[in-house]
Scaffold this motif. Structure first.
Motif, PDB file in Angstrom:
ATOM      1  N   ASP A 195       8.822  -2.123  -1.295  1.00  0.00           N
ATOM      2  CA  ASP A 195       9.472  -2.146   0.007  1.00  0.00           C
ATOM      3  C   ASP A 195       8.372  -2.276   1.044  1.00  0.00           C
ATOM      4  OD1 ASP A 195      11.283  -1.911   2.090  1.00  0.00           O
ATOM      5  OD2 ASP A 195      11.261   0.280   2.034  1.00  0.00           O
ATOM      6  N   SER A 196       8.337  -3.400   1.741  1.00  0.00           N
ATOM      7  CA  SER A 196       7.269  -3.600   2.719  1.00  0.00           C
ATOM      8  C   SER A 196       7.861  -3.679   4.116  1.00  0.00           C
ATOM      9  CB  SER A 196       6.470  -4.861   2.408  1.00  0.00           C
ATOM     10  OG  SER A 196       7.304  -5.984   2.409  1.00  0.00           O
ATOM     11  N   GLY A 197       7.364  -2.827   4.977  1.00  0.00           N
ATOM     12  CA  GLY A 197       7.798  -2.846   6.364  1.00  0.00           C
ATOM     13  C   GLY A 197       6.833  -3.655   7.208  1.00  0.00           C
ATOM     14  N   HIS A 198       7.236  -3.947   8.413  1.00  0.00           N
ATOM     15  CA  HIS A 198       6.389  -4.741   9.299  1.00  0.00           C
ATOM     16  C   HIS A 198       5.195  -3.940   9.823  1.00  0.00           C
ATOM     17  CE1 HIS A 198       9.083  -8.142   9.312  1.00  0.00           C
ATOM     18  NE2 HIS A 198      10.093  -7.311   9.471  1.00  0.00           N
ATOM     19  N   ARG A 199       5.386  -2.659  10.072  1.00  0.00           N
ATOM     20  CA  ARG A 199       4.317  -1.864  10.676  1.00  0.00           C
ATOM     21  C   ARG A 199       3.749  -0.791   9.752  1.00  0.00           C
ATOM     22  NH1 ARG A 199       6.779  -1.141  16.726  1.00  0.00           N
ATOM     23  NH2 ARG A 199       6.803  -3.358  17.132  1.00  0.00           N
ATOM     24  N   SER A 200       4.265  -0.682   8.579  1.00  0.00           N
ATOM     25  CA  SER A 200       3.771   0.351   7.672  1.00  0.00           C
ATOM     26  C   SER A 200       3.319  -0.285   6.363  1.00  0.00           C
ATOM     27  CB  SER A 200       4.870   1.377   7.406  1.00  0.00           C
ATOM     28  OG  SER A 200       5.973   0.753   6.796  1.00  0.00           O
ATOM     29  N   PRO A 201       2.448   0.409   5.648  1.00  0.00           N
ATOM     30  CA  PRO A 201       2.024  -0.140   4.354  1.00  0.00           C
ATOM     31  C   PRO A 201       3.195  -0.146   3.377  1.00  0.00           C
ATOM     32  CG  PRO A 201       1.109   2.052   4.700  1.00  0.00           C
ATOM     33  CD  PRO A 201       1.792   1.668   5.963  1.00  0.00           C
ATOM     34  N   PRO A 202       3.130  -0.982   2.357  1.00  0.00           N
ATOM     35  CA  PRO A 202       4.242  -1.065   1.407  1.00  0.00           C
ATOM     36  C   PRO A 202       4.434   0.238   0.641  1.00  0.00           C
ATOM     37  CG  PRO A 202       2.386  -2.338   0.624  1.00  0.00           C
ATOM     38  CD  PRO A 202       2.048  -1.886   2.008  1.00  0.00           C
ATOM     39  N   THR A 203       5.665   0.511   0.310  1.00  0.00           N
ATOM     40  CA  THR A 203       6.014   1.654  -0.524  1.00  0.00           C
ATOM     41  C   THR A 203       6.571   1.103  -1.826  1.00  0.00           C
ATOM     42  OG1 THR A 203       6.608   2.900   1.448  1.00  0.00           O
ATOM     43  CG2 THR A 203       7.368   3.775  -0.629  1.00  0.00           C
ATOM     44  N   TYR A 204       6.247   1.747  -2.915  1.00  0.00           N
ATOM     45  CA  TYR A 204       6.715   1.301  -4.221  1.00  0.00           C
ATOM     46  C   TYR A 204       7.742   2.284  -4.765  1.00  0.00           C
ATOM     47  CZ  TYR A 204       2.861  -1.972  -4.111  1.00  0.00           C
ATOM     48  OH  TYR A 204       2.016  -2.979  -3.758  1.00  0.00           O
ATOM     49  N   TYR A 205       8.767   1.744  -5.400  1.00  0.00           N
ATOM     50  CA  TYR A 205       9.814   2.541  -6.024  1.00  0.00           C
ATOM     51  C   TYR A 205       9.965   2.095  -7.464  1.00  0.00           C
ATOM     52  CZ  TYR A 205      11.104   3.284  -1.152  1.00  0.00           C
ATOM     53  OH  TYR A 205      11.080   3.592   0.178  1.00  0.00           O
ATOM     54  N   GLY A 206      10.388   3.003  -8.307  1.00  0.00           N
ATOM     55  CA  GLY A 206      10.621   2.659  -9.695  1.00  0.00           C
ATOM     56  C   GLY A 206      11.841   3.371 -10.232  1.00  0.00           C
ATOM     57  N   LEU A 265      15.395   7.680  -8.978  1.00  0.00           N
ATOM     58  CA  LEU A 265      14.395   6.913  -8.248  1.00  0.00           C
ATOM     59  C   LEU A 265      13.049   7.640  -8.257  1.00  0.00           C
ATOM     60  CD1 LEU A 265      14.364   4.303  -6.518  1.00  0.00           C
ATOM     61  CD2 LEU A 265      14.583   5.782  -4.538  1.00  0.00           C
ATOM     62  N   ILE A 266      11.986   6.894  -8.504  1.00  0.00           N
ATOM     63  CA  ILE A 266      10.617   7.412  -8.441  1.00  0.00           C
ATOM     64  C   ILE A 266       9.964   6.726  -7.251  1.00  0.00           C
ATOM     65  CG2 ILE A 266       8.428   7.666  -9.668  1.00  0.00           C
ATOM     66  CD1 ILE A 266      10.014   6.912 -12.245  1.00  0.00           C
ATOM     67  N   GLU A 267       9.334   7.490  -6.393  1.00  0.00           N
ATOM     68  CA  GLU A 267       8.702   6.921  -5.198  1.00  0.00           C
ATOM     69  C   GLU A 267       7.212   7.233  -5.233  1.00  0.00           C
ATOM     70  OE1 GLU A 267       9.021   7.251  -0.348  1.00  0.00           O
ATOM     71  OE2 GLU A 267      10.610   8.079  -1.591  1.00  0.00           O
ATOM     72  N   ALA A 268       6.391   6.290  -4.777  1.00  0.00           N
ATOM     73  CA  ALA A 268       4.944   6.489  -4.733  1.00  0.00           C
ATOM     74  C   ALA A 268       4.350   5.653  -3.615  1.00  0.00           C
ATOM     75  CB  ALA A 268       4.316   6.102  -6.062  1.00  0.00           C
ATOM     76  N   LYS A 269       3.170   6.061  -3.172  1.00  0.00           N
ATOM     77  CA  LYS A 269       2.509   5.341  -2.090  1.00  0.00           C
ATOM     78  C   LYS A 269       1.656   4.187  -2.593  1.00  0.00           C
ATOM     79  CE  LYS A 269       2.456   9.293   0.903  1.00  0.00           C
ATOM     80  NZ  LYS A 269       3.224   9.126   2.050  1.00  0.00           N
ATOM     81  N   SER A 270       1.292   4.221  -3.880  1.00  0.00           N
ATOM     82  CA  SER A 270       0.484   3.129  -4.426  1.00  0.00           C
ATOM     83  C   SER A 270       1.095   2.647  -5.736  1.00  0.00           C
ATOM     84  CB  SER A 270      -0.958   3.581  -4.665  1.00  0.00           C
ATOM     85  OG  SER A 270      -1.029   4.430  -5.786  1.00  0.00           O
ATOM     86  N   TYR A 271       0.778   1.427  -6.072  1.00  0.00           N
ATOM     87  CA  TYR A 271       1.294   0.821  -7.295  1.00  0.00           C
ATOM     88  C   TYR A 271       0.777   1.564  -8.536  1.00  0.00           C
ATOM     89  CZ  TYR A 271       2.391  -2.802 -10.673  1.00  0.00           C
ATOM     90  OH  TYR A 271       2.870  -3.487 -11.753  1.00  0.00           O
ATOM     91  N   ALA A 272      -0.508   1.904  -8.536  1.00  0.00           N
ATOM     92  CA  ALA A 272      -1.096   2.597  -9.684  1.00  0.00           C
ATOM     93  C   ALA A 272      -0.449   3.967  -9.891  1.00  0.00           C
ATOM     94  CB  ALA A 272      -2.600   2.750  -9.485  1.00  0.00           C
ATOM     95  N   GLU A 273      -0.214   4.677  -8.808  1.00  0.00           N
ATOM     96  CA  GLU A 273       0.426   5.992  -8.887  1.00  0.00           C
ATOM     97  C   GLU A 273       1.843   5.865  -9.450  1.00  0.00           C
ATOM     98  OE1 GLU A 273       2.133   8.990  -5.550  1.00  0.00           O
ATOM     99  OE2 GLU A 273       0.074   8.316  -5.231  1.00  0.00           O
ATOM    100  N   LEU A 274       2.548   4.841  -9.031  1.00  0.00           N
ATOM    101  CA  LEU A 274       3.909   4.632  -9.511  1.00  0.00           C
ATOM    102  C   LEU A 274       3.918   4.276 -10.991  1.00  0.00           C
ATOM    103  CD1 LEU A 274       6.916   4.443  -8.927  1.00  0.00           C
ATOM    104  CD2 LEU A 274       6.568   2.058  -8.404  1.00  0.00           C
ATOM    105  N   LYS A 275       2.988   3.444 -11.424  1.00  0.00           N
ATOM    106  CA  LYS A 275       2.913   3.087 -12.849  1.00  0.00           C
ATOM    107  C   LYS A 275       2.711   4.326 -13.712  1.00  0.00           C
ATOM    108  CE  LYS A 275       1.888  -0.694 -14.601  1.00  0.00           C
ATOM    109  NZ  LYS A 275       2.497  -1.760 -15.357  1.00  0.00           N
ATOM    110  N   GLN A 276       1.853   5.232 -13.262  1.00  0.00           N
ATOM    111  CA  GLN A 276       1.619   6.469 -14.012  1.00  0.00           C
ATOM    112  C   GLN A 276       2.865   7.343 -14.038  1.00  0.00           C
ATOM    113  OE1 GLN A 276      -1.776   8.196 -12.056  1.00  0.00           O
ATOM    114  NE2 GLN A 276      -3.230   7.125 -13.374  1.00  0.00           N
TER     115      GLN A 276
END
Length: 73
Positions: A17-28, A42-53
């Motif tokens: 999920d990418s916003g115009h003014r904020s960094p992307p958020t990843y969900y899984g 739903l799993i939420e994380a601030k980085s892709y690597a964190e979400l994968k783990q």
């Protein structure tokens, strides 16, 4: 959807999920593909690597609980 793959027999779907003014958020979401109506929390994380783990840990836990449930029958 960014990625979809199998881990420990569970289907993992990752979304970005990418916003115009904020960094992307990843969900899984981790789903059991062997049931008629798969659902997952739903799993939420601030980085892709964190979400994968987090998704890998959830998939392993879900697979473990499913195996244990089958063993109790």
């Amino acid at each position: 959807m960014v990625e979809e793959y199998m881990h420990s027999g569970m289907q993992v779907q990752i979304f970005r999920d990418s916003g115009h003014r904020s960094p992307p958020t990843y969900y899984g979401v981790v789903l059991n593909p062997n049931v008629k109506n798969p659902t997952g929390a739903l799993i939420e994380a601030k980085s892709y690597a964190e979400l994968k783990q987090a998704a890998a840990a959830r998939a392993e836990r879900k697979a473990f609980l499913l195996q244990r449930k089958k063993g109790d029958r």
